[in-house]
Design a protein around this motif. Structure first.
Motif, PDB file in Angstrom:
ATOM      1  N   GLY A 122       0.807  -1.211   0.000  1.00  0.00           N
ATOM      2  CA  GLY A 122       0.000   0.000   0.000  1.00  0.00           C
ATOM      3  C   GLY A 122       0.836   1.254   0.000  1.00  0.00           C
ATOM      4  O   GLY A 122       0.457   2.273  -0.587  1.00  0.00           O
ATOM      5  N   PHE A 123       1.994   1.201   0.633  1.00  0.00           N
ATOM      6  CA  PHE A 123       2.888   2.347   0.681  1.00  0.00           C
ATOM      7  C   PHE A 123       3.323   2.748  -0.722  1.00  0.00           C
ATOM      8  O   PHE A 123       3.430   3.934  -1.036  1.00  0.00           O
ATOM      9  N   PHE A 124       3.547   1.766  -1.584  1.00  0.00           N
ATOM     10  CA  PHE A 124       4.044   2.065  -2.932  1.00  0.00           C
ATOM     11  C   PHE A 124       2.913   2.219  -3.953  1.00  0.00           C
ATOM     12  O   PHE A 124       3.025   3.018  -4.881  1.00  0.00           O
ATOM     13  N   GLU A 125       1.844   1.481  -3.799  1.00  0.00           N
ATOM     14  CA  GLU A 125       0.798   1.493  -4.822  1.00  0.00           C
ATOM     15  C   GLU A 125      -0.338   2.433  -4.501  1.00  0.00           C
ATOM     16  O   GLU A 125      -1.062   2.860  -5.409  1.00  0.00           O
ATOM     17  N   VAL A 128      -5.212   3.103  -0.597  1.00  0.00           N
ATOM     18  CA  VAL A 128      -5.715   2.376   0.563  1.00  0.00           C
ATOM     19  C   VAL A 128      -5.571   3.257   1.802  1.00  0.00           C
ATOM     20  O   VAL A 128      -4.850   4.254   1.807  1.00  0.00           O
ATOM     21  N   ALA A 129      -6.271   2.850   2.849  1.00  0.00           N
ATOM     22  CA  ALA A 129      -6.144   3.554   4.125  1.00  0.00           C
ATOM     23  C   ALA A 129      -4.841   3.158   4.804  1.00  0.00           C
ATOM     24  O   ALA A 129      -4.265   2.101   4.537  1.00  0.00           O
ATOM     25  N   VAL A 130      -4.374   4.004   5.670  1.00  0.00           N
ATOM     26  CA  VAL A 130      -3.124   3.731   6.387  1.00  0.00           C
ATOM     27  C   VAL A 130      -3.332   2.556   7.344  1.00  0.00           C
ATOM     28  O   VAL A 130      -4.228   2.595   8.188  1.00  0.00           O
ATOM     29  N   PRO A 131      -2.536   1.490   7.235  1.00  0.00           N
ATOM     30  CA  PRO A 131      -2.643   0.362   8.167  1.00  0.00           C
ATOM     31  C   PRO A 131      -1.938   0.686   9.487  1.00  0.00           C
ATOM     32  O   PRO A 131      -0.828   0.214   9.757  1.00  0.00           O
ATOM     33  N   TRP A 132      -2.580   1.479  10.305  1.00  0.00           N
ATOM     34  CA  TRP A 132      -1.937   1.973  11.516  1.00  0.00           C
ATOM     35  C   TRP A 132      -1.506   0.856  12.452  1.00  0.00           C
ATOM     36  O   TRP A 132      -0.509   0.998  13.181  1.00  0.00           O
ATOM     37  N   MET A 487       2.432  12.371   6.495  1.00  0.00           N
ATOM     38  CA  MET A 487       3.120  11.697   5.392  1.00  0.00           C
ATOM     39  C   MET A 487       2.479  10.357   5.066  1.00  0.00           C
ATOM     40  O   MET A 487       2.269  10.028   3.888  1.00  0.00           O
ATOM     41  N   LEU A 488       2.155   9.570   6.086  1.00  0.00           N
ATOM     42  CA  LEU A 488       1.567   8.262   5.802  1.00  0.00           C
ATOM     43  C   LEU A 488       0.207   8.399   5.134  1.00  0.00           C
ATOM     44  O   LEU A 488      -0.122   7.643   4.209  1.00  0.00           O
ATOM     45  N   ASN A 489      -0.608   9.354   5.572  1.00  0.00           N
ATOM     46  CA  ASN A 489      -1.904   9.553   4.914  1.00  0.00           C
ATOM     47  C   ASN A 489      -1.731   9.941   3.457  1.00  0.00           C
ATOM     48  O   ASN A 489      -2.450   9.439   2.583  1.00  0.00           O
ATOM     49  N   LEU A 490      -0.766  10.801   3.179  1.00  0.00           N
ATOM     50  CA  LEU A 490      -0.547  11.227   1.791  1.00  0.00           C
ATOM     51  C   LEU A 490      -0.007  10.084   0.943  1.00  0.00           C
ATOM     52  O   LEU A 490      -0.474   9.849  -0.175  1.00  0.00           O
ATOM     53  N   VAL A 491       0.984   9.374   1.459  1.00  0.00           N
ATOM     54  CA  VAL A 491       1.626   8.318   0.671  1.00  0.00           C
ATOM     55  C   VAL A 491       0.670   7.166   0.413  1.00  0.00           C
ATOM     56  O   VAL A 491       0.609   6.635  -0.710  1.00  0.00           O
TER      57      VAL A 491
END
Length: 633
Positions: A122-125, A128-132, A487-491
């Motif tokens: 998900g980080f690269f593609e 999706v929502a952030v898998p907190w 950053m995680l929400n944006l990425v």
């Protein structure tokens, strides 16, 4: 107020830097957003004083929190950290590849999942929502490291504070602008000389920014590559690709240099030109292709320039020498502070000593848990602290644009012990690679800002000490939380691939790959101890010590050891501005005296302000343009 500024600024920074590719607003010798926040608070305090009453101490505390937190929320820490934790499990997850064999040595608590983890894909593609749930543990672990490391630096500087501020009276050139804003407020804004200074970068970057977007009217050049002139043998050796010989001017840096000591500014460009002569001598001796035995990161990732006379190693040796000489000169003050801490069992000295001990222990234990041996982790932390003392002198005394540690401390172990499967264990290579974030990020800059805050508090006659320490701690916490969240929400929304290819995150994506190259190249490729680089470090230390001794015994010597370190290791970034600022200051003092120097101060403060303001202007414009097409300077 500070929380709103840091979280709002972090949200803005991700879009300006990762999506738009606009100018960096939160990092640098003086970061744009914190300074603009300070200007706004000062303006509110003066223009709205009938309804809002802001004490100088309150404004200073808010500024310190923003100056600490905003860099950490972006390119100062989070942008270096997060991609490195996931890139290896996505880009290099081929079981037959050279990276795969190291994956089993990466502690699970340090990263958000392994190969094919949803957190990684998900980080690269994106989309999706952030898998907190996958990120909570590693983010908590890295936050502990950040807090422990900063606590150690805070404690060390607390013990050095009396020596540096009351006995040596360091210059703190980078505190000049925020201090002037707090002291003079709107009086500085009404000075016509300041607006004349603002006009210089406003015109230059206004024209260059319009040229960037519309290709008219034409760029105002600020740099000249001497490599275009030095094309014949052997002179071309003075301008190799890995060590460019470029005369470049920056209004921001010229303004900062004006507030440096004349000796430091002169030594910077003098020793940089000396490094060009070293390169010429290496070519004459036939050693310009001698890269030494250090494996490092392959050709393009080694220390630049990656051949004899090993200028980066010389600068590292000089830096460690400065750190050692600093601590040696302060040994009496440090011993006295420790005695007071033990005798009083309370107060600032006791708090500083406790923070140094606790922070050092946390950092060393963290390094041990990451894969280093007890001896390696202890040596690693001590070298980090010594390196940082040297870097602190570069910024606080010299005024150089230092915001981190830069040099990879792990490389010192490779210089002495070699590389390859038999030199160190796989877990050692992994730990050194991942902990490189302590060197290449701006985390250490938070302690530098804290010390500058103490200087400003003393100058303003307001409460500093523990109050500013709490402001730094709050800035650290706010910056990390805001950076992780934004950053995680944006990425995870856009995807790192899209931000790399069509946004402004190419450098951030490369950092993620960089961590993997760090452990794989050194861990797999055999190399003996690099005696050439160790010798270069020794040479740099000797030159630094000789210059320091000459200043002690011969007061007329115009050279400064800080200038050797910066001119040799980082000089290409500032030597042109150092030469220009030094020349203007020398002329002003020689022909106009100290009075002329003081009268011109608003002009150079204006140049600094104008540069920072234009960054904000073009960052705003970048948000309306195409992703990755921003004007960055």
């Amino acid at each position: 107020m500070a929380a709103v500024a840091v979280f709002g600024g972090a949200w803005l920074l991700q879009r300006v830097e990762l999506v738009s590719g606009g100018p960096l607003l939160a990092v640098g010798p003086l970061a744009s957003l914190p300074i603009l926040l300070l200007v706004s608070l000062v303006a509110v305090g003066h223009l709205g004083r009938r309804w809002i009453h802001l004490e100088q101490g309150e404004v200073l505390a808010v500024y310190i929190m923003a100056a600490v937190g905003l860099p950490l929320a972006s390119t100062g820490f989070v942008h270096f950290l997060l991609p490195g934790l996931v890139t290896g499990f996505y880009s290099f997850a081929d079981p037959g590849g050279r990276f795969y064999r190291f994956f089993q040595h990466i502690p699970e608590w340090m990263v958000p999942g392994g190969a094919e983890s949803p957190a990684v894909t998900g980080f690269f593609e994106g989309g999706v929502a952030v898998p907190w749930t996958a990120w909570v543990a590693p983010l908590a672990a890295w936050s502990v490291l950040a807090g422990g490391f900063l606590a150690a630096l805070w404690g060390l500087f607390g013990l050095l504070q009396r020596r540096w501020m009351e006995e040596e009276r360091l210059g703190f050139p980078l505190a000049e602008l925020p201090l002037a804003m707090l002291e003079r407020g709107t009086g500085l804004v009404r000075d016509p000389l300041m607006w004349a200074g603002v006009a210089v970068p406003a015109i230059i970057y206004g024209v260059n920014g319009i040229t960037h977007y519309f290709l008219v009217p034409g760029e105002i050049p600020l740099a000249f590559d001497l490599g275009e002139v030095l094309v014949e043998e052997p002179w071309r050796a003075m301008a190799p690709y890995t060590a460019p010989f470029v005369f470049e001017l920056s209004p921001l840096l010229v303004g900062i240099v004006y507030f440096m000591s004349v000796e430091v500014a002169f030594s910077t460009w003098f020793f940089f030109l000396g490094s060009r002569l070293q390169l010429l001598a290496a070519e004459t001796l036939g050693r310009s292709a001698d890269q030494g035995t250090f494996i490092g990161l392959g050709g393009q990732w080694r220390e630049w320039p990656n051949f004899f006379p090993h200028l980066q190693a010389q600068a590292r040796g000089g830096l460690l020498c400065i750190g050692f000489l600093t601590l040696w000169a302060a040994r009496g003050s440090l011993a006295a502070a420790c005695r007071r801490a033990v005798r009083q069992r309370g107060g600032e000295d006791a708090a500083s000593l406790g923070a140094l001990a606790a922070g050092t222990a946390v950092t060393a234990l963290w390094a041990w848990a990451a894969g280093l041996s007890a001896a390696q982790s202890t040596g690693f932390v001590l070298l980090l602290l010594l390196t940082f003392v040297g870097m602190a002198r570069l910024r606080l005394d010299g005024g150089f644009p230092v915001v981190g540690i830069y040099f990879l401390v792990g490389n010192l172990f490779y210089f002495a012990g070699g590389t390859g499967p038999d030199a160190f264990s796989p877990s050692t290579y992994v730990a050194f690679a991942f902990m490189s974030v302590l060197s290449y990020s701006g985390l250490a800059g938070a302690a530098l800002i804290h010390f500058e805050g103490q200087k400003m508090a003393r100058a303003l006659g307001v409460s500093g000490g523990g109050r500013l320490g709490l402001a730094v701690a709050a800035g650290l916490a706010l910056g990390l939380l805001a950076g992780y969240w934004s950053m995680l929400n944006l990425v995870y929304d856009h995807g790192m691939f899209a931000l790399d290819q069509h946004g402004g995150a190419r450098g951030v994506a490369r950092v993620g790959r960089y961590v993997q190259y760090l452990y794989s190249d050194a861990g797999l490729r055999e190399g003996a101890a690099d005696l050439d680089r160790l010798g270069a470090m020794g040479f740099g230390a000797l030159v630094t010590a000789a210059v320091a001794a000459s200043r002690t015994f011969f007061g007329w010597v115009p050279l400064h050891p800080l200038g050797f370190v910066y001119g040799t290791g980082f000089g290409r970034l500032i030597w042109g501005s150092a030469l220009a600022g030094w020349g203007v200051k020398v002329l002003a003092v020689r022909y106009g005296g100290a009075g002329t120097y003081r009268r011109l101060r608003p002009f150079f403060l204006g140049m600094i302000c104008g540069d920072l303001f234009m960054r904000a202007v073009w960052a705003l414009v970048a948000g309306f343009g195409t992703p990755g097409g921003g004007f960055r300077f």
